[in-house]
Design a protein around this motif. Structure first.
Motif, PDB file in Angstrom:
ATOM      1  N   GLN A 191      10.378 -62.924  29.870  1.00 46.05           N
ATOM      2  CA  GLN A 191      10.413 -62.975  31.345  1.00 46.05           C
ATOM      3  C   GLN A 191      11.778 -62.532  31.880  1.00 46.05           C
ATOM      4  OE1 GLN A 191       8.730 -65.816  29.700  1.00 46.05           O
ATOM      5  NE2 GLN A 191       7.037 -64.411  30.087  1.00 46.05           N
ATOM      6  N   VAL A 192      12.690 -62.172  30.962  1.00 45.60           N
ATOM      7  CA  VAL A 192      14.059 -61.865  31.372  1.00 45.60           C
ATOM      8  C   VAL A 192      14.438 -60.472  30.884  1.00 45.60           C
ATOM      9  CG1 VAL A 192      16.487 -62.574  31.210  1.00 45.60           C
ATOM     10  CG2 VAL A 192      14.675 -64.311  31.305  1.00 45.60           C
ATOM     11  N   ALA A 193      15.137 -59.729  31.741  1.00 44.90           N
ATOM     12  CA  ALA A 193      15.739 -58.452  31.348  1.00 44.90           C
ATOM     13  C   ALA A 193      17.242 -58.562  31.555  1.00 44.90           C
ATOM     14  CB  ALA A 193      15.171 -57.294  32.166  1.00 44.90           C
ATOM     15  N   ILE A 194      17.990 -57.823  30.728  1.00 44.25           N
ATOM     16  CA  ILE A 194      19.452 -57.838  30.815  1.00 44.25           C
ATOM     17  C   ILE A 194      19.930 -56.463  31.222  1.00 44.25           C
ATOM     18  CG2 ILE A 194      19.768 -57.317  28.352  1.00 44.25           C
ATOM     19  CD1 ILE A 194      22.202 -59.264  28.453  1.00 44.25           C
ATOM     20  N   ALA A 195      20.961 -56.422  32.059  1.00 38.72           N
ATOM     21  CA  ALA A 195      21.514 -55.147  32.522  1.00 38.72           C
ATOM     22  C   ALA A 195      22.261 -54.467  31.377  1.00 38.72           C
ATOM     23  CB  ALA A 195      22.447 -55.371  33.703  1.00 38.72           C
ATOM     24  N   LEU A 196      22.082 -53.141  31.276  1.00 36.74           N
ATOM     25  CA  LEU A 196      22.727 -52.349  30.239  1.00 36.74           C
ATOM     26  C   LEU A 196      23.833 -51.483  30.832  1.00 36.74           C
ATOM     27  CD1 LEU A 196      19.687 -51.083  28.117  1.00 36.74           C
ATOM     28  CD2 LEU A 196      21.084 -53.134  27.765  1.00 36.74           C
ATOM     29  N   SER A 197      24.714 -51.063  29.947  1.00 40.55           N
ATOM     30  CA  SER A 197      25.776 -50.117  30.306  1.00 40.55           C
ATOM     31  C   SER A 197      25.582 -48.849  29.501  1.00 40.55           C
ATOM     32  CB  SER A 197      27.147 -50.721  29.995  1.00 40.55           C
ATOM     33  OG  SER A 197      28.173 -49.768  30.222  1.00 40.55           O
ATOM     34  N   ASP A 198      25.838 -47.688  30.118  1.00 31.11           N
ATOM     35  CA  ASP A 198      25.776 -46.437  29.370  1.00 31.11           C
ATOM     36  C   ASP A 198      27.142 -46.023  28.840  1.00 31.11           C
ATOM     37  OD1 ASP A 198      26.988 -45.679  31.704  1.00 31.11           O
ATOM     38  OD2 ASP A 198      25.444 -44.246  32.306  1.00 31.11           O
ATOM     39  N   HIS A 199      28.156 -46.877  28.996  1.00 31.05           N
ATOM     40  CA  HIS A 199      29.464 -46.607  28.431  1.00 31.05           C
ATOM     41  C   HIS A 199      29.442 -46.897  26.929  1.00 31.05           C
ATOM     42  CE1 HIS A 199      30.627 -46.317  32.558  1.00 31.05           C
ATOM     43  NE2 HIS A 199      31.900 -46.176  32.287  1.00 31.05           N
ATOM     44  N   MET A 200      29.935 -45.958  26.159  1.00 34.03           N
ATOM     45  CA  MET A 200      29.994 -46.117  24.705  1.00 34.03           C
ATOM     46  C   MET A 200      31.449 -46.020  24.272  1.00 34.03           C
ATOM     47  SD  MET A 200      26.639 -44.082  23.277  1.00 34.03           S
ATOM     48  CE  MET A 200      26.993 -42.546  24.108  1.00 34.03           C
ATOM     49  N   ILE A 201      31.884 -46.975  23.466  1.00 32.21           N
ATOM     50  CA  ILE A 201      33.277 -47.062  23.045  1.00 32.21           C
ATOM     51  C   ILE A 201      33.317 -47.254  21.544  1.00 32.21           C
ATOM     52  CG2 ILE A 201      35.401 -48.422  23.257  1.00 32.21           C
ATOM     53  CD1 ILE A 201      34.445 -49.206  26.078  1.00 32.21           C
ATOM     54  N   THR A 202      34.232 -46.580  20.900  1.00 33.65           N
ATOM     55  CA  THR A 202      34.398 -46.710  19.459  1.00 33.65           C
ATOM     56  C   THR A 202      34.473 -48.179  19.041  1.00 33.65           C
ATOM     57  OG1 THR A 202      35.478 -44.571  19.137  1.00 33.65           O
ATOM     58  CG2 THR A 202      36.065 -46.320  17.593  1.00 33.65           C
ATOM     59  N   GLY A 203      33.634 -48.552  18.066  1.00 33.65           N
ATOM     60  CA  GLY A 203      33.684 -49.906  17.522  1.00 33.65           C
ATOM     61  C   GLY A 203      33.032 -50.963  18.378  1.00 33.65           C
ATOM     62  N   ILE A 204      32.303 -50.560  19.418  1.00 34.13           N
ATOM     63  CA  ILE A 204      31.595 -51.503  20.294  1.00 34.13           C
ATOM     64  C   ILE A 204      30.113 -51.174  20.212  1.00 34.13           C
ATOM     65  CG2 ILE A 204      31.375 -52.417  22.630  1.00 34.13           C
ATOM     66  CD1 ILE A 204      34.139 -52.856  21.375  1.00 34.13           C
ATOM     67  N   ILE A 205      29.288 -52.189  19.917  1.00 32.79           N
ATOM     68  CA  ILE A 205      27.872 -51.913  19.719  1.00 32.79           C
ATOM     69  C   ILE A 205      27.052 -53.159  20.042  1.00 32.79           C
ATOM     70  CG2 ILE A 205      27.724 -52.611  17.274  1.00 32.79           C
ATOM     71  CD1 ILE A 205      26.123 -49.973  16.816  1.00 32.79           C
ATOM     72  N   ALA A 206      25.826 -52.948  20.488  1.00 34.38           N
ATOM     73  CA  ALA A 206      24.872 -54.042  20.711  1.00 34.38           C
ATOM     74  C   ALA A 206      23.833 -54.017  19.604  1.00 34.38           C
ATOM     75  CB  ALA A 206      24.200 -53.907  22.063  1.00 34.38           C
ATOM     76  N   VAL A 207      23.411 -55.198  19.172  1.00 29.56           N
ATOM     77  CA  VAL A 207      22.446 -55.315  18.083  1.00 29.56           C
ATOM     78  C   VAL A 207      21.304 -56.236  18.516  1.00 29.56           C
ATOM     79  CG1 VAL A 207      24.058 -54.817  16.212  1.00 29.56           C
ATOM     80  CG2 VAL A 207      23.844 -57.162  17.045  1.00 29.56           C
ATOM     81  N   TYR A 208      20.180 -56.103  17.836  1.00 26.23           N
ATOM     82  CA  TYR A 208      18.960 -56.827  18.193  1.00 26.23           C
ATOM     83  C   TYR A 208      18.399 -57.520  16.956  1.00 26.23           C
ATOM     84  CZ  TYR A 208      19.056 -53.686  22.271  1.00 26.23           C
ATOM     85  OH  TYR A 208      19.419 -52.990  23.390  1.00 26.23           O
ATOM     86  N   ASN A 209      17.847 -58.687  17.167  1.00 27.07           N
ATOM     87  CA  ASN A 209      17.177 -59.398  16.077  1.00 27.07           C
ATOM     88  C   ASN A 209      15.734 -58.895  15.988  1.00 27.07           C
ATOM     89  OD1 ASN A 209      15.933 -62.727  15.460  1.00 27.07           O
ATOM     90  ND2 ASN A 209      16.723 -61.271  13.981  1.00 27.07           N
ATOM     91  N   GLN A 210      15.632 -57.601  15.597  1.00 28.33           N
ATOM     92  CA  GLN A 210      14.337 -56.946  15.598  1.00 28.33           C
ATOM     93  C   GLN A 210      13.845 -56.733  14.168  1.00 28.33           C
ATOM     94  OE1 GLN A 210      14.989 -53.256  17.630  1.00 28.33           O
ATOM     95  NE2 GLN A 210      16.454 -52.492  16.147  1.00 28.33           N
ATOM     96  N   VAL A 211      12.703 -56.080  14.041  1.00 29.46           N
ATOM     97  CA  VAL A 211      12.033 -55.885  12.755  1.00 29.46           C
ATOM     98  C   VAL A 211      12.081 -54.415  12.373  1.00 29.46           C
ATOM     99  CG1 VAL A 211       9.783 -56.003  11.595  1.00 29.46           C
ATOM    100  CG2 VAL A 211      10.524 -57.877  13.083  1.00 29.46           C
ATOM    101  N   ASN A 212      12.336 -54.141  11.090  1.00 30.99           N
ATOM    102  CA  ASN A 212      12.253 -52.781  10.543  1.00 30.99           C
ATOM    103  C   ASN A 212      11.566 -52.889   9.188  1.00 30.99           C
ATOM    104  OD1 ASN A 212      12.630 -50.230   9.425  1.00 30.99           O
ATOM    105  ND2 ASN A 212      14.666 -49.975  10.314  1.00 30.99           N
ATOM    106  N   LYS A 213      10.222 -52.827   9.218  1.00 33.11           N
ATOM    107  CA  LYS A 213       9.445 -53.064   8.007  1.00 33.11           C
ATOM    108  C   LYS A 213       9.737 -52.037   6.917  1.00 33.11           C
ATOM    109  CE  LYS A 213       5.627 -55.326  10.454  1.00 33.11           C
ATOM    110  NZ  LYS A 213       4.179 -55.299  10.781  1.00 33.11           N
ATOM    111  N   ALA A 214      10.211 -50.842   7.304  1.00 35.48           N
ATOM    112  CA  ALA A 214      10.477 -49.794   6.319  1.00 35.48           C
ATOM    113  C   ALA A 214      11.505 -50.219   5.293  1.00 35.48           C
ATOM    114  CB  ALA A 214      10.938 -48.521   7.025  1.00 35.48           C
TER     115      ALA A 214
END
Length: 768
Positions: free
Chosen positions: A563-586
């Protein structure tokens, strides 16, 4: 006219050549070993038994090259290998972001032919080793059936990158085939030999293509008639081809060296039979316009011999990420074992267990027992069957290849054996030279080798202080929990986030860190708060208590709530990253690794980025700078983010930043080397995957080197590589250098990991 001669025998044409180093095997390991040694000034012969380079990564097999990044499906951030193999991967992404395997062949040939110190022998199979006594290889003999020539190649040092270890085998190095028991190295992951089997099999791919008109298919007589005997058939989908068919595996119950032709024939039967099932069974829809474009002619081998070295890597080395004083390489792929029955097994096609971070591989694993002028590399290095399940993947093998290429060059330069490089002073020099070529070695605490930069005063036109990632107007629904990784120099400041709720609800935010500095598994929760949200957009403020986070990454973790969305930024900076607790079955990532008790591997969650153009950083505002990208980072020798970004970066509002280097005394400067950001987090699979960009968004494309008066000494345009070296045509005599840089884009600031300046202080020259 040549007269027939029925009375005598004839001899083949023979050629005798001597080189400093002979590398046997032209897969990625051998290619990287040969290029590394050649760039150190050694004369190198590279001997490959196939018509193309690349081994399993070539167009003959078409497997994507991967290593510690594992399709971005694990917690190994910024883990692409570095050095020559990274130069190759970046080059391929630039030329071939669509993943055409034939183009990758040309990239490899280009890289080898560009080295004047390499003599390349394609289609040349080595079959004999001549030794001088028990411990020294004198020469190897190979035969090229294309030109009907025997080659006698002698050398000071030999590197076996042949996959099956033909040179090591013929030279008498002790070896192993199959799995060790769990008791030998205390490895709970060691397989049940009777039930699971002890060897990984071969795989053979096919490619299909959709065309405009319906295409019929009549299978060859040898194709399997009843594809239902293959348990994995349920995984087949229309359009699957190439590496997605990695589970077309067979041969683990056979001799994976001497039975290879028999194994290949069985895999042909499987491939053509499954295509018959796809086209003609009527059980899959939409197959009418698909045609079979290509079927592999040789299988990709996974496992055969492993040779014994001065140390045998094992499960605990990987899981515990044990430090090794003689570390020269690293890995990070899962411990990935397959049932020996392959496609005919009713078990899962693979069993993968991940480690919490990357692990070091010691030099001793590349130094074989019993022979003094030989080094191992590739999948044949000294590792247990369980550890081999991780070390066998191509980018890891290639990284080891460049390490032994450098080791062989050091041995020749110092006139010692490769084994003698284990002496501490020799080992440290080897590690330093590897790091200077962009080769990453985890846990190696080493300052940059002496250069002129350490004596300079560095004045940047600006320095980025991370206080904000501004919103782009995009929103990410929290289908999965999301964490923003930010480096913390002292204390994590208070911060603000922007959320949008579809209805009144609550959101939980946790502050996490990794239990081991330099890892990126957020397995320790330091603080948690729950916030009440109203329907609509709103800003929340997080008051941060005093926490133990200095000198590592904090994970600002927003727990999932659809029920919630979070605002994103399109700024990309060396050594800064967002990660997700998602699934990658491969890669057997189901959000959390939950091993049975007693298996000897860790339980932890997976937190991984999304591939561009998906995902993005959180829009976030800090009450004070959380990290300053100051110019002091340029003097260090860690040329990638690890526990922090390890980079200088300019302010975003400085589109043409300048670094001024000033010395008190004149310097005699011969060359300058910049270490830039090629996005070490992106896997850069060599084939089949379509990458979003051909140039990584963090990489500085254009820059100039100016003298004290602002006159250009060198101009670089359209760069896309991680390391740019400028050799000045004549030695510069100067007290000042200016580096004028162009920011990669409006949303990506210019950043540099390091600068190395080769030369000598004029005062020292005068003293001499």
């Amino acid at each position: 006219m040549i007269q027939a001669d029925f009375n005598g025998s004839r001899s083949l044409k023979e050629m005798h050549l001597s080189r400093d180093i002979v590398v046997i095997g032209g897969g990625l390991s051998g290619v990287c070993a040969a290029i590394t040694a050649a760039r150190q000034g050694c004369k190198v012969a590279l001997v490959q038994d196939r018509p193309v380079l690349g081994g399993n990564a070539s167009s003959e097999v078409r497997l994507w090259a991967l290593g510690a990044t594992s399709h971005m499906g694990n917690n190994n951030r910024w883990a692409r290998e570095g050095g020559i193999v990274d130069e190759i991967m970046v080059e391929n992404t630039y030329r071939n972001k669509e993943g055409n395997p034939v183009i990758f062949d040309t990239v490899l040939i280009d890289k080898v032919l560009a080295e004047p110190n390499i003599t390349l022998f394609l289609n040349t199979s080595v079959f004999h080793v001549q030794k001088d006594g028990d411990r020294i290889i004198q020469e190897i003999i190979g035969f090229n059936a294309q030109n009907s020539t025997l080659y006698h190649l002698s050398a000071t040092e030999f590197i076996d990158a042949s996959g099956d270890g033909i040179i090591s085998y013929l030279a008498g190095v002790p070896y192993r085939i199959g799995a060790e028991g769990p008791e030998e190295f205390d490895e709970p992951l060691a397989p049940d030999i009777e039930d699971y089997g002890e060897l990984l099999g071969h795989t053979l791919f096919f490619y299909s293509k959709k065309v405009e008109e319906p295409v019929r298919y009549i299978p060859p007589s040898y194709a399997i008639k009843d594809a239902s005997i293959i348990p994995g058939l349920r995984n087949v989908e229309v359009g699957d081809h190439g590496c997605k068919l990695w589970w077309f595996e067979y041969g683990g119950r056979k001799d994976t060296i001497h039975d290879t032709e028999e194994i290949k024939m069985e895999l042909w039967k499987v491939a053509y039979g499954i295509w018959d099932y796809i086209k003609n069974s009527g059980k899959l829809k939409g197959t009418e316009n698909y045609t079979l474009e290509w079927v592999g002619l040789i299988p990709g081998k996974r496992e055969s011999r492993r040779f014994e070295g001065e140390y045998m890597l094992n499960q605990s080395d990987l899981v515990q990420q044990k430090p090794h004083e003689d570390a020269i390489s690293f890995g990070g792929w899962a411990m990935d074992l397959h049932p020996a029955d392959g496609v005919y097994s009713d078990k899962p096609s693979c069993t993968q267990w991940h480690t919490k971070g990357v692990y070091a591989i010691p030099y001793r694993c590349y130094v074989p027992l019993g022979v003094d002028n030989l080094l191992l590399t590739g999948r044949i290095i000294s590792a247990s069957h369980v550890a081999f399940g991780s070390t066998r993947v191509m980018a890891t093998c290639a990284h080891g290849g460049q390490a032994v290429g450098m080791a062989a060059a050091h041995a020749i330069r110092k006139d010692i054996s490769p084994r003698e490089l284990l002496e501490k002073r020799h080992l440290q020099a080897l590690q330093a030279d590897l790091v200077q070529m962009g080769h990453y070695i985890p846990q190696l605490e080493q300052e940059q080798r002496p250069g002129l930069l350490q004596q300079a005063c560095i004045s940047p036109s600006s320095t980025l202080q991370l206080t904000e990632l501004p919103t782009s107007g995009k929103w990410e629904t929290l289908t999965f929990s999301m964490a923003q990784m930010v480096p913390v120099q002292q204390q994590l400041p208070d911060f603000q986030l922007w959320l949008k709720a579809s209805e009144a609800t609550t959101i939980s935010i946790e502050l996490r860190k990794s239990s081991k500095r330099g890892n990126h598994s957020p397995d320790i929760t330091l603080h948690s708060e729950t916030f009440e949200l109203q329907a609509g957009e709103q800003m929340i403020s997080f008051q941060v208590p005093t926490l133990d986070l200095a000198g590592q990454y904090a994970f600002i973790t927003v727990m999932k709530n659809e029920q919630v969305a979070i605002a994103l930024s399109d700024h990309m900076i060396t050594g800064i990253i967002a990660v997700y607790n998602q699934v990658n079955k491969a890669v057997s990532n189901f959000g959390k690794q939950e091993p049975p008790q007693g298996l000897g591997v860790d339980e932890f969650e997976f937190w991984c980025p999304k591939r561009r153009p998906k995902g993005g950083n959180m829009a976030i505002s800090f009450a004070a700078p959380v990290y300053t990208f100051d110019s002091g980072h340029l003097c260090r020798s860690i040329y990638r983010p690890v526990a922090e970004p390890n980079a200088w970066a300019a302010a975003l509002e400085d589109p043409q930043p300048q670094l001024t280097l000033r010395w008190e005394q004149p310097q005699a400067i011969s060359s300058l080397q910049l270490f830039l950001d090629p996005d070490y987090d992106h896997p850069m699979e060599t084939v089949q995957m379509d990458h979003h960009e051909h140039v990584m968004p963090f990489t500085i494309r254009d820059f100039s080197v100016l003298d004290e008066e602002g006159q250009p000494l060198a101009v670089v345009r359209d760069n896309y590589q991680a390391i740019v070296k400028i050799d000045f045509p004549t030695t510069l005599q100067t007290k000042v250098l200016h580096l004028k840089l162009e920011a990669p884009s409006d949303t990506v600031p210019a950043s540099v990991f390091g600068i190395y300046i080769n030369g000598q202080s004029q005062s020292l020259l005068n003293d001499n």
